[in-house]
Design an enzyme around this catalytic site. Structure first.
Site, mmCIF file in Angstrom:
data_model
loop_
_atom_site.group_PDB
_atom_site.id
_atom_site.type_symbol
_atom_site.label_atom_id
_atom_site.label_comp_id
_atom_site.label_asym_id
_atom_site.label_seq_id
_atom_site.Cartn_x
_atom_site.Cartn_y
_atom_site.Cartn_z
ATOM 1 N N THR A 42 -1.804 6.682 -8.347
ATOM 2 C CA THR A 42 -2.059 5.313 -7.887
ATOM 3 C C THR A 42 -0.793 4.460 -7.951
ATOM 4 O O THR A 42 0.083 4.696 -8.793
ATOM 5 C CB THR A 42 -3.146 4.674 -8.767
ATOM 6 O OG1 THR A 42 -3.216 3.284 -8.492
ATOM 7 C CG2 THR A 42 -2.868 4.848 -10.253
ATOM 8 N N ASP A 43 -0.752 3.422 -7.108
ATOM 9 C CA ASP A 43 0.372 2.478 -7.179
ATOM 10 C C ASP A 43 0.368 1.688 -8.482
ATOM 11 O O ASP A 43 1.372 1.062 -8.844
ATOM 12 C CB ASP A 43 0.364 1.530 -5.966
ATOM 13 C CG ASP A 43 -0.911 0.716 -5.814
ATOM 14 O OD1 ASP A 43 -1.821 0.841 -6.662
ATOM 15 O OD2 ASP A 43 -0.994 -0.064 -4.837
ATOM 16 N N GLU A 44 -0.782 1.714 -9.200
ATOM 17 C CA GLU A 44 -0.860 0.917 -10.435
ATOM 18 C C GLU A 44 0.089 1.417 -11.515
ATOM 19 O O GLU A 44 0.346 0.709 -12.484
ATOM 20 C CB GLU A 44 -2.295 0.894 -10.974
ATOM 21 C CG GLU A 44 -3.236 0.206 -10.011
ATOM 22 C CD GLU A 44 -4.567 -0.215 -10.616
ATOM 23 O OE1 GLU A 44 -4.672 -0.301 -11.849
ATOM 24 O OE2 GLU A 44 -5.497 -0.460 -9.835
ATOM 25 N N TYR A 73 -6.206 2.165 -17.935
ATOM 26 C CA TYR A 73 -6.375 3.043 -16.756
ATOM 27 C C TYR A 73 -5.015 3.450 -16.200
ATOM 28 O O TYR A 73 -4.722 4.642 -16.047
ATOM 29 C CB TYR A 73 -7.190 2.328 -15.667
ATOM 30 C CG TYR A 73 -7.052 2.976 -14.308
ATOM 31 C CD1 TYR A 73 -7.618 4.222 -14.045
ATOM 32 C CD2 TYR A 73 -6.322 2.361 -13.279
ATOM 33 C CE1 TYR A 73 -7.469 4.837 -12.802
ATOM 34 C CE2 TYR A 73 -6.175 2.967 -12.041
ATOM 35 C CZ TYR A 73 -6.746 4.210 -11.808
ATOM 36 O OH TYR A 73 -6.590 4.805 -10.580
ATOM 37 N N LYS A 76 -3.039 7.132 -15.983
ATOM 38 C CA LYS A 76 -2.593 7.755 -14.724
ATOM 39 C C LYS A 76 -1.091 8.049 -14.784
ATOM 40 O O LYS A 76 -0.630 9.085 -14.295
ATOM 41 C CB LYS A 76 -2.915 6.855 -13.533
ATOM 42 C CG LYS A 76 -4.389 6.670 -13.242
ATOM 43 C CD LYS A 76 -5.112 7.950 -12.846
ATOM 44 C CE LYS A 76 -4.745 8.430 -11.460
ATOM 45 N NZ LYS A 76 -5.584 9.610 -11.082
HETATM 46 P P1 NAD Z 1 -14.319 7.564 -8.317
HETATM 47 O O1 NAD Z 1 -14.502 6.925 -9.646
HETATM 48 O O2 NAD Z 1 -15.120 7.089 -7.146
HETATM 49 O O3 NAD Z 1 -14.611 9.144 -8.447
HETATM 50 C C1 NAD Z 1 -14.178 9.903 -9.519
HETATM 51 C C2 NAD Z 1 -14.915 11.245 -9.485
HETATM 52 O O4 NAD Z 1 -14.434 12.049 -10.564
HETATM 53 C C3 NAD Z 1 -16.437 11.127 -9.675
HETATM 54 O O5 NAD Z 1 -17.113 11.956 -8.770
HETATM 55 C C4 NAD Z 1 -16.658 11.595 -11.115
HETATM 56 O O6 NAD Z 1 -17.934 12.186 -11.317
HETATM 57 C C5 NAD Z 1 -15.521 12.593 -11.255
HETATM 58 N N1 NAD Z 1 -15.126 12.800 -12.663
HETATM 59 C C6 NAD Z 1 -14.857 11.847 -13.583
HETATM 60 N N2 NAD Z 1 -14.530 12.412 -14.760
HETATM 61 C C7 NAD Z 1 -14.571 13.760 -14.548
HETATM 62 C C8 NAD Z 1 -14.321 14.877 -15.375
HETATM 63 N N3 NAD Z 1 -13.965 14.732 -16.665
HETATM 64 N N4 NAD Z 1 -14.436 16.125 -14.841
HETATM 65 C C9 NAD Z 1 -14.817 16.286 -13.549
HETATM 66 N N5 NAD Z 1 -15.091 15.261 -12.732
HETATM 67 C C10 NAD Z 1 -14.956 14.014 -13.222
HETATM 68 O O7 NAD Z 1 -12.772 7.483 -8.013
HETATM 69 P P2 NAD Z 1 -12.000 7.281 -6.629
HETATM 70 O O8 NAD Z 1 -11.900 5.843 -6.335
HETATM 71 O O9 NAD Z 1 -12.546 8.214 -5.628
HETATM 72 O O10 NAD Z 1 -10.552 7.769 -7.062
HETATM 73 C C11 NAD Z 1 -10.193 9.153 -6.975
HETATM 74 C C12 NAD Z 1 -8.784 9.323 -7.494
HETATM 75 O O11 NAD Z 1 -7.896 8.542 -6.707
HETATM 76 C C13 NAD Z 1 -8.600 8.868 -8.934
HETATM 77 O O12 NAD Z 1 -7.742 9.771 -9.578
HETATM 78 C C14 NAD Z 1 -7.942 7.501 -8.816
HETATM 79 O O13 NAD Z 1 -7.119 7.264 -9.919
HETATM 80 C C15 NAD Z 1 -7.135 7.670 -7.547
HETATM 81 N N6 NAD Z 1 -6.897 6.450 -6.764
HETATM 82 C C16 NAD Z 1 -7.933 5.648 -6.396
HETATM 83 C C17 NAD Z 1 -7.684 4.535 -5.591
HETATM 84 C C18 NAD Z 1 -8.794 3.632 -5.139
HETATM 85 O O14 NAD Z 1 -8.522 2.601 -4.521
HETATM 86 N N7 NAD Z 1 -10.057 3.964 -5.367
HETATM 87 C C19 NAD Z 1 -6.386 4.241 -5.193
HETATM 88 C C20 NAD Z 1 -5.338 5.089 -5.598
HETATM 89 C C21 NAD Z 1 -5.616 6.192 -6.367
HETATM 90 O O1 TDX Z 2 -15.961 -8.299 -9.183
HETATM 91 C C1 TDX Z 2 -14.742 -8.248 -8.964
HETATM 92 N N1 TDX Z 2 -14.054 -9.396 -8.702
HETATM 93 C C2 TDX Z 2 -12.709 -9.434 -8.473
HETATM 94 O O2 TDX Z 2 -12.136 -10.494 -8.234
HETATM 95 C C3 TDX Z 2 -14.002 -7.003 -8.981
HETATM 96 C C4 TDX Z 2 -14.697 -5.708 -9.261
HETATM 97 C C5 TDX Z 2 -12.644 -7.046 -8.742
HETATM 98 N N2 TDX Z 2 -12.006 -8.225 -8.516
HETATM 99 C C6 TDX Z 2 -10.548 -8.221 -8.261
HETATM 100 C C7 TDX Z 2 -9.711 -7.479 -9.265
HETATM 101 C C8 TDX Z 2 -8.565 -6.946 -8.421
HETATM 102 O O3 TDX Z 2 -7.559 -7.915 -8.292
HETATM 103 O O4 TDX Z 2 -10.366 -7.535 -7.018
HETATM 104 C C9 TDX Z 2 -9.189 -6.715 -7.045
HETATM 105 C C10 TDX Z 2 -9.596 -5.274 -6.809
HETATM 106 O O5 TDX Z 2 -10.317 -4.852 -7.950
HETATM 107 P P1 TDX Z 2 -10.891 -3.352 -8.083
HETATM 108 O O6 TDX Z 2 -11.750 -3.067 -6.899
HETATM 109 O O7 TDX Z 2 -11.453 -3.201 -9.450
HETATM 110 O O8 TDX Z 2 -9.567 -2.481 -7.878
HETATM 111 P P2 TDX Z 2 -8.157 -2.468 -8.643
HETATM 112 O O9 TDX Z 2 -8.258 -2.992 -10.010
HETATM 113 O O10 TDX Z 2 -7.153 -3.100 -7.719
HETATM 114 O O11 TDX Z 2 -7.930 -0.875 -8.730
HETATM 115 C C11 TDX Z 2 -8.223 -0.028 -7.571
HETATM 116 O O12 TDX Z 2 -7.043 0.313 -6.884
HETATM 117 C C12 TDX Z 2 -6.153 1.200 -7.504
HETATM 118 C C13 TDX Z 2 -8.961 1.235 -7.991
HETATM 119 O O13 TDX Z 2 -10.152 0.892 -8.707
HETATM 120 C C14 TDX Z 2 -8.089 2.140 -8.802
HETATM 121 O O14 TDX Z 2 -8.773 3.353 -9.125
HETATM 122 C C15 TDX Z 2 -6.850 2.455 -7.999
HETATM 123 O O15 TDX Z 2 -5.948 3.217 -8.742
#
Ligand code: NAD
Ligand code: TDX
Length: 340
Positions: free
Chosen positions: A126-128, A154, A158
């Protein structure tokens, strides 16, 4: 036929990736390993059950014996790791499970790759991991060389996984790549995250809780563009390298929420401003030059188009998100497999 292990394939991005790969590559077979935590939704993958090119295994990536057994059974050509605890707010409440899954789980997967002839490993990051950028410096972006400077448990977990992945490359020669992507949005996004929470709350007539003043900026990417980026890295990415993935689609949270309300034909009256997230990152912004110049990738979906499609998807798929919000989705797997 190539067999790819997709860990975390029942989650948001993982499931989109599974569908993307099966659609795009007729010579690819996918094995999903997913623990089905609260974030994993078995219903998402149900249409694939019984298909020859798909197998679902319920299991935890931190369970070394189970992971090794699966690697013994199958001959994986590559592993793509999406499995993670992914919600920043939850990591503030319960950091331990983030360290366990996101760091120790990755170690188990890397060990399994090593023990089975150095299987290709791709870590979805992630960019985080770069921390945040100031709001008043729109000229600054994260490059692959930006130092890691994490803010939340988190993102720290990562970053730990990224460093471990690169260490296995350097020390053991494990063939790894890492992608660091900006915020994704699209179908099957768990409604605890900003965009699906706001869409579904607005559809239910609930309040829309914006943290602080809603000025924090995220760089949004349609999930399909992320899936294509990972596919390209698997095919042509250089081993040992990190690739930043992002679409120059910066929006403040308030802009995003207002755009959703506009698409749903609603006014702003349900927006409420609530207590800010501790340590809340101000701005994320990716410089995706390396992806473009080395792999020819650029996003295909604009934010306007992607958001419209996403709102339409949630409108048409109440059967997916209503059971998630009510908790009933947790029963899908049980109904299929019993308590196994
Ligand atoms: P998500 O939370 O929707 O899904 C995570 C999945 O992993 C779920 O299906 C969960 O059951 C599974 N899981 C959790 N713990 C586990 C374990 N111990 N063993 C096996 N399975 C397990 O997450 P997402 O948003 O789809 O993100 C997927 C990946 O991409 C993550 O690694 C996250 O850090 C990364 N990522 C997410 C975003 C975003 O915006 N959502 C952005 C950049 C990177
Ligand atoms: O109820 C809310 N109100 C609000 O203002 C929630 C859930 C979020 N927010 C804000 C927090 C953040 O600035 O919105 C922005 C986005 O929040 P999230 O959806 O929780 O995402 P973020 O914290 O940016 O992280 C996401 O992007 C990077 C993913 O959850 C991560 O898994 C990924 O790595």
């Amino acid at each position: 036929m190539k067999t790819i292990l997709v860990t975390g394939g029942a989650g948001f991005i993982g499931s989109n990736f599974v569908y993307y790969m099966l659609r795009t590559h007729p010579n690819v077979r996918i094995v999903v390993l997913d623990a089905l935590t609260y974030a994993g939704n078995f219903q998402t993958l149900e249409p694939l059950l019984g298909q020859a090119r798909f197998r679902f295994v319920r299991g935890d990536i931190t369970d070394r014996a189970a992971v090794m057994r699966l690697f013994d059974e199958e001959r994986f050509d590559a592993v793509v790791n999406f499995a993670a605890e992914s919600h920043v707010d939850r990591s503030i409440d319960t950091p331990e499970v983030f360290l366990k899954t996101n760091v120790l789980g990755v170690q188990v997967l890397l060990d399994a790759c090593r023990a089975h002839g150095n299987v290709r490993f791709h870590q979805v990051s992630t960019d985080e991991v770069y921390g945040d950028l100031p709001l008043d410096r729109p000229d600054l972006f994260f490059t692959e060389e930006t130092p890691l400077r994490t803010s939340s448990p988190y993102s720290a977990s990562k970053a730990g996984a990224d460093l471990l992945t690169l260490a296995y490359y350097r020390t053991f020669g494990t063939p790894v790549t890492i992608s660091r992507c900006s915020n994704n949005y699209g179908p099957y996004h768990f409604p605890e995250k900003l965009i699906p929470l706001m869409i579904t709350n607005a559809m239910e007539g609930k309040k829309l809780p914006v943290y602080g003043e809603g000025k924090n900026v995220r760089d949004w990417l349609f999930v399909k563009d992320h899936c294509r980026a990972i596919d390209l890295i698997l095919q042509g990415g250089r081993i040992g390298e990190v690739y930043n993935v992002g679409g120059h689609n910066e929006r403040s949270n308030l802009e995003v929420v207002r755009a959703i309300l506009h698409l749903l034909g609603k006014d702003d009256s349900d927006i409420i401003f609530v207590r800010d997230r501790p340590g809340h990152d101000l701005r994320y912004a990716i410089d995706p030059t390396k992806m473009r110049t080395e792999l020819g990738w650029k996003p295909e979906t604009t934010f306007e188009t992607g958001l419209r499609q996403t709102v339409a998807w949630y409108r048409e798929h109440r059967d997916w998100w209503e059971p998630v919000k009510s908790g009933a989705y947790l029963d899908y797997y049980k109904a299929h497999y019993g308590d196994a």
